[in-house]
Design a protein around this motif. Structure first.
Motif, PDB file in Angstrom:
ATOM      1  N   ILE A 137      35.400  34.311  72.822  1.00  0.00           N
ATOM      2  CA  ILE A 137      34.596  33.118  72.502  1.00  0.00           C
ATOM      3  C   ILE A 137      35.363  31.842  72.827  1.00  0.00           C
ATOM      4  N   LEU A 138      36.623  31.794  72.402  1.00  0.00           N
ATOM      5  CA  LEU A 138      37.444  30.606  72.669  1.00  0.00           C
ATOM      6  C   LEU A 138      37.607  30.384  74.171  1.00  0.00           C
ATOM      7  N   SER A 139      37.777  31.484  74.892  1.00  0.00           N
ATOM      8  CA  SER A 139      37.922  31.373  76.348  1.00  0.00           C
ATOM      9  C   SER A 139      36.642  30.836  76.987  1.00  0.00           C
ATOM     10  N   GLN A 140      35.485  31.299  76.495  1.00  0.00           N
ATOM     11  CA  GLN A 140      34.201  30.821  77.026  1.00  0.00           C
ATOM     12  C   GLN A 140      34.031  29.318  76.766  1.00  0.00           C
ATOM     13  N   PHE A 141      34.372  28.904  75.555  1.00  0.00           N
ATOM     14  CA  PHE A 141      34.275  27.478  75.219  1.00  0.00           C
ATOM     15  C   PHE A 141      35.210  26.641  76.099  1.00  0.00           C
ATOM     16  N   ASN A 142      36.445  27.116  76.255  1.00  0.00           N
ATOM     17  CA  ASN A 142      37.423  26.362  77.044  1.00  0.00           C
ATOM     18  C   ASN A 142      37.009  26.269  78.512  1.00  0.00           C
ATOM     19  N   ASP A 143      36.485  27.378  79.037  1.00  0.00           N
ATOM     20  CA  ASP A 143      36.018  27.364  80.432  1.00  0.00           C
ATOM     21  C   ASP A 143      34.861  26.382  80.603  1.00  0.00           C
ATOM     22  N   LEU A 144      33.946  26.391  79.616  1.00  0.00           N
ATOM     23  CA  LEU A 144      32.803  25.479  79.693  1.00  0.00           C
ATOM     24  C   LEU A 144      33.267  24.027  79.626  1.00  0.00           C
ATOM     25  N   ARG A 145      34.209  23.751  78.747  1.00  0.00           N
ATOM     26  CA  ARG A 145      34.694  22.370  78.611  1.00  0.00           C
ATOM     27  C   ARG A 145      35.382  21.904  79.892  1.00  0.00           C
ATOM     28  N   THR A 198      19.471   5.078  71.105  1.00  0.00           N
ATOM     29  CA  THR A 198      20.103   4.581  72.334  1.00  0.00           C
ATOM     30  C   THR A 198      21.628   4.567  72.248  1.00  0.00           C
ATOM     31  N   THR A 199      22.138   4.653  71.018  1.00  0.00           N
ATOM     32  CA  THR A 199      23.603   4.668  70.847  1.00  0.00           C
ATOM     33  C   THR A 199      24.152   6.093  70.855  1.00  0.00           C
ATOM     34  N   SER A 200      23.251   7.048  71.001  1.00  0.00           N
ATOM     35  CA  SER A 200      23.669   8.456  70.973  1.00  0.00           C
ATOM     36  C   SER A 200      24.522   8.789  72.193  1.00  0.00           C
ATOM     37  N   LYS A 201      25.409   9.755  72.023  1.00  0.00           N
ATOM     38  CA  LYS A 201      26.250  10.209  73.131  1.00  0.00           C
ATOM     39  C   LYS A 201      25.422  11.061  74.086  1.00  0.00           C
ATOM     40  N   THR A 202      25.936  11.196  75.303  1.00  0.00           N
ATOM     41  CA  THR A 202      25.257  12.068  76.264  1.00  0.00           C
ATOM     42  C   THR A 202      25.455  13.524  75.845  1.00  0.00           C
ATOM     43  N   ILE A 203      24.609  14.380  76.400  1.00  0.00           N
ATOM     44  CA  ILE A 203      24.726  15.818  76.086  1.00  0.00           C
ATOM     45  C   ILE A 203      26.109  16.323  76.474  1.00  0.00           C
ATOM     46  N   LYS A 204      26.599  15.869  77.616  1.00  0.00           N
ATOM     47  CA  LYS A 204      27.906  16.311  78.102  1.00  0.00           C
ATOM     48  C   LYS A 204      29.017  15.895  77.137  1.00  0.00           C
ATOM     49  N   HIS A 222      28.681  14.988  74.020  1.00  0.00           N
ATOM     50  CA  HIS A 222      28.446  15.670  72.736  1.00  0.00           C
ATOM     51  C   HIS A 222      29.019  17.088  72.775  1.00  0.00           C
ATOM     52  N   LEU A 223      28.780  17.782  73.885  1.00  0.00           N
ATOM     53  CA  LEU A 223      29.289  19.147  74.029  1.00  0.00           C
ATOM     54  C   LEU A 223      30.817  19.173  74.060  1.00  0.00           C
ATOM     55  N   MET A 224      31.414  18.229  74.784  1.00  0.00           N
ATOM     56  CA  MET A 224      32.878  18.160  74.863  1.00  0.00           C
ATOM     57  C   MET A 224      33.478  18.021  73.461  1.00  0.00           C
ATOM     58  N   GLU A 225      32.870  17.131  72.687  1.00  0.00           N
ATOM     59  CA  GLU A 225      33.361  16.892  71.330  1.00  0.00           C
ATOM     60  C   GLU A 225      33.134  18.104  70.434  1.00  0.00           C
ATOM     61  N   LYS A 226      31.943  18.710  70.556  1.00  0.00           N
ATOM     62  CA  LYS A 226      31.599  19.847  69.711  1.00  0.00           C
ATOM     63  C   LYS A 226      32.434  21.090  70.039  1.00  0.00           C
ATOM     64  N   ILE A 227      32.719  21.293  71.314  1.00  0.00           N
ATOM     65  CA  ILE A 227      33.513  22.467  71.697  1.00  0.00           C
ATOM     66  C   ILE A 227      34.887  22.417  71.038  1.00  0.00           C
ATOM     67  N   THR A 228      35.490  21.232  71.012  1.00  0.00           N
ATOM     68  CA  THR A 228      36.785  21.083  70.330  1.00  0.00           C
ATOM     69  C   THR A 228      36.643  21.397  68.840  1.00  0.00           C
ATOM     70  N   PHE A 229      35.566  20.879  68.246  1.00  0.00           N
ATOM     71  CA  PHE A 229      35.309  21.119  66.822  1.00  0.00           C
ATOM     72  C   PHE A 229      35.065  22.602  66.558  1.00  0.00           C
ATOM     73  N   TRP A 230      34.254  23.242  67.406  1.00  0.00           N
ATOM     74  CA  TRP A 230      33.946  24.666  67.217  1.00  0.00           C
ATOM     75  C   TRP A 230      35.193  25.541  67.387  1.00  0.00           C
ATOM     76  N   ASN A 231      36.009  25.196  68.366  1.00  0.00           N
ATOM     77  CA  ASN A 231      37.251  25.959  68.565  1.00  0.00           C
ATOM     78  C   ASN A 231      38.138  25.911  67.322  1.00  0.00           C
ATOM     79  N   ASN A 232      38.251  24.724  66.747  1.00  0.00           N
ATOM     80  CA  ASN A 232      39.077  24.577  65.544  1.00  0.00           C
ATOM     81  C   ASN A 232      38.524  25.411  64.387  1.00  0.00           C
ATOM     82  N   LYS A 233      37.202  25.430  64.266  1.00  0.00           N
ATOM     83  CA  LYS A 233      36.572  26.225  63.216  1.00  0.00           C
ATOM     84  C   LYS A 233      36.832  27.717  63.413  1.00  0.00           C
ATOM     85  N   LEU A 234      36.730  28.158  64.658  1.00  0.00           N
ATOM     86  CA  LEU A 234      36.928  29.583  64.948  1.00  0.00           C
ATOM     87  C   LEU A 234      38.390  29.998  64.824  1.00  0.00           C
TER      88      LEU A 234
END
Length: 209
Positions: free
Chosen positions: A119-127, A185-191, A193-205
């Protein structure tokens, strides 16, 4: 005179006859006594032999008492040994069972570790590849697969909900540069958002056993 002699002769004959009868009776009585005494002596002898045999048997039994004591002690020793063997076998069974449980636990831990690493490898590759990606359709199957792996690894986690929210947004997005929240309009882009979330998810896992 002749008559007296004749009477005397008869009397003598009668006396002699009675004496013979008495002698015969006495002889028979004596023989009976002797016979009975002989039988009595025989019985006494037989009884004496039996008493002697009984004494000998008693002596033999007494002489066997130490041996019987040894047999009893040996039997107790064997029983103690059998109890010890049973206890050892029982403990071996428990140890084997615990060993199997530990092995199964180790196997589960190893499997979980492998799954987490995947899972961590998949997240890192995606990031790493996100910067070069634009099409949401490319990212969606990756997140779907990661979500399945996380479910197998955790059995349920908040990360699954957050990934689902991203997947829902990808369904309507035309680009990864679209805003994550179309209404803000102040929201982050999907990209981003994903970059930030992947780091957060990795830490959780990483802290998840």
């Amino acid at each position: 005179m002749d008559q007296k002699k004749e009477d005397l002769s008869k009397s003598f004959e009668e006396f002699q006859s009675k004496m013979d009868l008495f002698s015969s009776i006495l002889e028979k009585f004596g023989l009976d006594i002797i016979t009975k005494m002989g039988q009595t002596n025989l019985k006494i002898t037989q009884l004496t032999d039996k008493i002697n045999a009984l004494d000998k048997a008693t002596i033999d039994i007494k002489s066997m008492i130490p041996q019987l004591s040894n047999v009893i002690e040996n039997q107790k020793f064997l029983e103690d040994e059998l109890d010890l063997i049973k206890s050892l076998l029982k403990n071996m069974g428990q140890i084997s069972s615990k060993k199997k449980e530990v092995e199964n636990s180790v196997d589960r831990d190893e499997t979980a570790t492998i799954k987490k690493d995947i899972i961590l490898s998949q997240f890192n590759d995606l990031r790493e590849n996100l910067e070069a990606l634009e099409d949401p359709i490319v990212v969606k199957p990756i997140l779907e697969q990661v979500k399945e792996d996380i479910f197998e690894f955790t059995g349920g986690h908040r990360i699954l909900y957050e990934i689902s929210q991203v997947v829902i947004r990808l369904n309507s997005a035309s680009s990864l540069n679209d805003l994550m929240d179309e209404q803000d309009t102040t929201s982050k882009t999907i990209k981003d958002h994903l970059m930030e979330k992947i780091t957060f998810w990795n830490n959780k896992l990483m802290v998840k056993d």
